[in-house]
Design a protein around this motif. Structure first.
Motif, PDB file in Angstrom:
ATOM      1  N   ALA A  96      -9.983   8.853  -9.641  1.00 33.52           N
ATOM      2  CA  ALA A  96     -10.206   7.632 -10.417  1.00 33.52           C
ATOM      3  C   ALA A  96      -9.181   7.501 -11.533  1.00 33.52           C
ATOM      4  O   ALA A  96      -8.681   6.403 -11.809  1.00 33.52           O
ATOM      5  N   ARG A  97      -8.852   8.612 -12.186  1.00 33.15           N
ATOM      6  CA  ARG A  97      -7.847   8.564 -13.244  1.00 33.15           C
ATOM      7  C   ARG A  97      -6.474   8.207 -12.665  1.00 33.15           C
ATOM      8  O   ARG A  97      -5.721   7.431 -13.258  1.00 33.15           O
ATOM      9  N   LYS A  98      -6.170   8.770 -11.516  1.00 34.76           N
ATOM     10  CA  LYS A  98      -4.876   8.479 -10.902  1.00 34.76           C
ATOM     11  C   LYS A  98      -4.762   7.016 -10.498  1.00 34.76           C
ATOM     12  O   LYS A  98      -3.696   6.403 -10.627  1.00 34.76           O
ATOM     13  N   MET A  99      -5.867   6.429 -10.041  1.00 29.48           N
ATOM     14  CA  MET A  99      -5.828   5.005  -9.717  1.00 29.48           C
ATOM     15  C   MET A  99      -5.676   4.167 -10.984  1.00 29.48           C
ATOM     16  O   MET A  99      -5.065   3.096 -10.954  1.00 29.48           O
ATOM     17  N   THR A 147       0.825  -1.199   0.000  1.00 28.56           N
ATOM     18  CA  THR A 147       0.000   0.000   0.000  1.00 28.56           C
ATOM     19  C   THR A 147       0.865   1.256   0.000  1.00 28.56           C
ATOM     20  O   THR A 147       0.490   2.279  -0.592  1.00 28.56           O
ATOM     21  N   LEU A 148       2.022   1.183   0.625  1.00 28.82           N
ATOM     22  CA  LEU A 148       2.940   2.330   0.603  1.00 28.82           C
ATOM     23  C   LEU A 148       3.449   2.612  -0.812  1.00 28.82           C
ATOM     24  O   LEU A 148       3.680   3.775  -1.169  1.00 28.82           O
ATOM     25  N   VAL A 149       3.633   1.569  -1.612  1.00 26.36           N
ATOM     26  CA  VAL A 149       4.034   1.778  -3.003  1.00 26.36           C
ATOM     27  C   VAL A 149       2.941   2.548  -3.740  1.00 26.36           C
ATOM     28  O   VAL A 149       3.219   3.485  -4.502  1.00 26.36           O
ATOM     29  N   VAL A 150       1.685   2.167  -3.507  1.00 29.50           N
ATOM     30  CA  VAL A 150       0.561   2.886  -4.114  1.00 29.50           C
ATOM     31  C   VAL A 150       0.520   4.326  -3.601  1.00 29.50           C
ATOM     32  O   VAL A 150       0.339   5.280  -4.372  1.00 29.50           O
ATOM     33  N   GLU A 151       0.688   4.494  -2.298  1.00 31.39           N
ATOM     34  CA  GLU A 151       0.668   5.830  -1.706  1.00 31.39           C
ATOM     35  C   GLU A 151       1.758   6.721  -2.299  1.00 31.39           C
ATOM     36  O   GLU A 151       1.521   7.903  -2.597  1.00 31.39           O
ATOM     37  N   ASN A 152       2.938   6.145  -2.504  1.00 22.95           N
ATOM     38  CA  ASN A 152       4.032   6.917  -3.087  1.00 22.95           C
ATOM     39  C   ASN A 152       3.685   7.359  -4.508  1.00 22.95           C
ATOM     40  O   ASN A 152       3.955   8.500  -4.906  1.00 22.95           O
ATOM     41  N   THR A 153       3.065   6.461  -5.276  1.00 22.49           N
ATOM     42  CA  THR A 153       2.681   6.802  -6.645  1.00 22.49           C
ATOM     43  C   THR A 153       1.657   7.931  -6.651  1.00 22.49           C
ATOM     44  O   THR A 153       1.755   8.879  -7.443  1.00 22.49           O
ATOM     45  N   LEU A 154       0.683   7.849  -5.759  1.00 21.45           N
ATOM     46  CA  LEU A 154      -0.326   8.908  -5.685  1.00 21.45           C
ATOM     47  C   LEU A 154       0.289  10.225  -5.215  1.00 21.45           C
ATOM     48  O   LEU A 154      -0.110  11.305  -5.678  1.00 21.45           O
ATOM     49  N   ARG A 171       3.254  11.281  -5.867  1.00 23.21           N
ATOM     50  CA  ARG A 171       3.932  11.879  -7.015  1.00 23.21           C
ATOM     51  C   ARG A 171       2.954  12.667  -7.884  1.00 23.21           C
ATOM     52  O   ARG A 171       3.317  13.670  -8.492  1.00 23.21           O
ATOM     53  N   MET A 172       1.699  12.189  -7.950  1.00 18.00           N
ATOM     54  CA  MET A 172       0.703  12.807  -8.825  1.00 18.00           C
ATOM     55  C   MET A 172      -0.135  13.860  -8.112  1.00 18.00           C
ATOM     56  O   MET A 172      -1.081  14.403  -8.693  1.00 18.00           O
ATOM     57  N   ALA A 173       0.185  14.158  -6.856  1.00 21.73           N
ATOM     58  CA  ALA A 173      -0.693  15.002  -6.035  1.00 21.73           C
ATOM     59  C   ALA A 173      -0.951  16.368  -6.644  1.00 21.73           C
ATOM     60  O   ALA A 173      -2.036  16.937  -6.475  1.00 21.73           O
ATOM     61  N   GLY A 174       0.013  16.912  -7.357  1.00 19.97           N
ATOM     62  CA  GLY A 174      -0.163  18.241  -7.922  1.00 19.97           C
ATOM     63  C   GLY A 174      -0.919  18.279  -9.233  1.00 19.97           C
ATOM     64  O   GLY A 174      -1.198  19.365  -9.754  1.00 19.97           O
ATOM     65  N   HIS A 175      -1.243  17.128  -9.778  1.00 22.99           N
ATOM     66  CA  HIS A 175      -1.960  17.099 -11.064  1.00 22.99           C
ATOM     67  C   HIS A 175      -3.463  17.167 -10.818  1.00 22.99           C
ATOM     68  O   HIS A 175      -3.971  16.536  -9.884  1.00 22.99           O
ATOM     69  N   PRO A 176      -4.204  17.915 -11.636  1.00 20.72           N
ATOM     70  CA  PRO A 176      -5.636  18.102 -11.388  1.00 20.72           C
ATOM     71  C   PRO A 176      -6.526  16.934 -11.785  1.00 20.72           C
ATOM     72  O   PRO A 176      -7.752  17.015 -11.624  1.00 20.72           O
ATOM     73  N   ALA A 177      -5.973  15.860 -12.279  1.00 24.14           N
ATOM     74  CA  ALA A 177      -6.807  14.726 -12.682  1.00 24.14           C
ATOM     75  C   ALA A 177      -7.572  14.178 -11.478  1.00 24.14           C
ATOM     76  O   ALA A 177      -7.091  14.223 -10.337  1.00 24.14           O
TER      77      ALA A 177
END
Length: 230
Positions: free
Chosen positions: A144-147, A126-133, A135-141
């Motif tokens: 659901a798209r980020k997942m 889950t930490l790997v998933v959290e890290n990926t999210l 990284r994308m935190a500043g993107h407005p998508a």
């Protein structure tokens, strides 16, 4: 298939009134040693128990099934994941992170077999998933798209790791040789002009390693799924 998860079970042994002999961590460490030495097929409750110097029946107080043991092993292996240093470009950092996951799958080939067949829902996964999210935190998508990006990137890494195995497919020498023969036959038939035109182009030598090529493709996927302008 109905899945259950050890991560929803308490750490304490199911039976009360008896002191704990082993912890999940000790059992997992023994299972990792067996898998690293002899592969995933060698990981049985009996084999792991033997490594601990006990009987298989005693382990069932802590790990109900072999699938539970596989979940523990996968999550322990994913604890080695280290996010890439921030470069200032979050897409490049995401790509570097996933090349790092690829290295983990290479280091322990049995890990790929587990993550392709079991939900990776432990704390380290889950930490790997959290890290990926993150990284994308500043993107407005939307989330659901980020997942979708999470699933796509990890799926591509798994597919690539599988292809590297002997007989695994796209990177196998015999596979490539047959593919070349089929392409030549198709071109010779005259029925595929666009394919013929592409294959007639002079080869380009970019000097890319296979990992560099994969990284480039991952960047293209990210640019398509999370463009600068939505």
């Amino acid at each position: 298939m109905t899945y259950r998860s050890i991560w929803l079970e308490p750490e304490e042994p199911a039976r009360t009134g008896r002191p704990a002999e082993w912890s999940r961590a000790q059992i997992t460490e023994a299972a990792l040693a067996v898998a690293d030495a002899d592969g995933l097929a060698a990981v049985t409750m009996r084999r792991v128990a033997s490594r601990l110097g006990t009987g298989a029946a005693s382990l069932y107080r802590y790990v109900a099934t072999r699938d539970d043991l596989l979940d523990l092993m996968a999550d322990a292996a994913l604890a080695a994941f280290t996010p890439a240093p921030d470069s200032g470009d979050w897409r490049d950092d995401l790509v570097a992170d996933h090349i790092g996951v690829l290295h983990l799958l290479r280091a322990r080939p049995w890990l790929l077999d587990i993550v392709r067949s079991r939900p990776a829902a432990g704390p380290n996964g889950t930490l790997v998933v959290e890290n990926t999210l993150a990284r994308m935190a500043g993107h407005p998508a939307p989330g659901a798209r980020k997942m979708e990006v999470v699933g796509t990137l990890f799926g591509m890494i798994q597919t690539y790791a599988a292809s590297e195995r002997p007989g695994g497919g796209i990177l196998d020498d015999d596979f490539l040789a047959v593919q070349v023969q089929l392409m030549r036959q198709a071109v010779a038939s005259g029925r595929y002009p666009h394919l013929a035109a592409v294959l007639a182009e002079p080869p380009t030598h970019t000097g890319e390693s296979p990992d560099d090529q994969l990284a480039r493709v991952l960047r293209l996927v990210l640019a398509g799924m999370l463009p600068e302008q939505l």
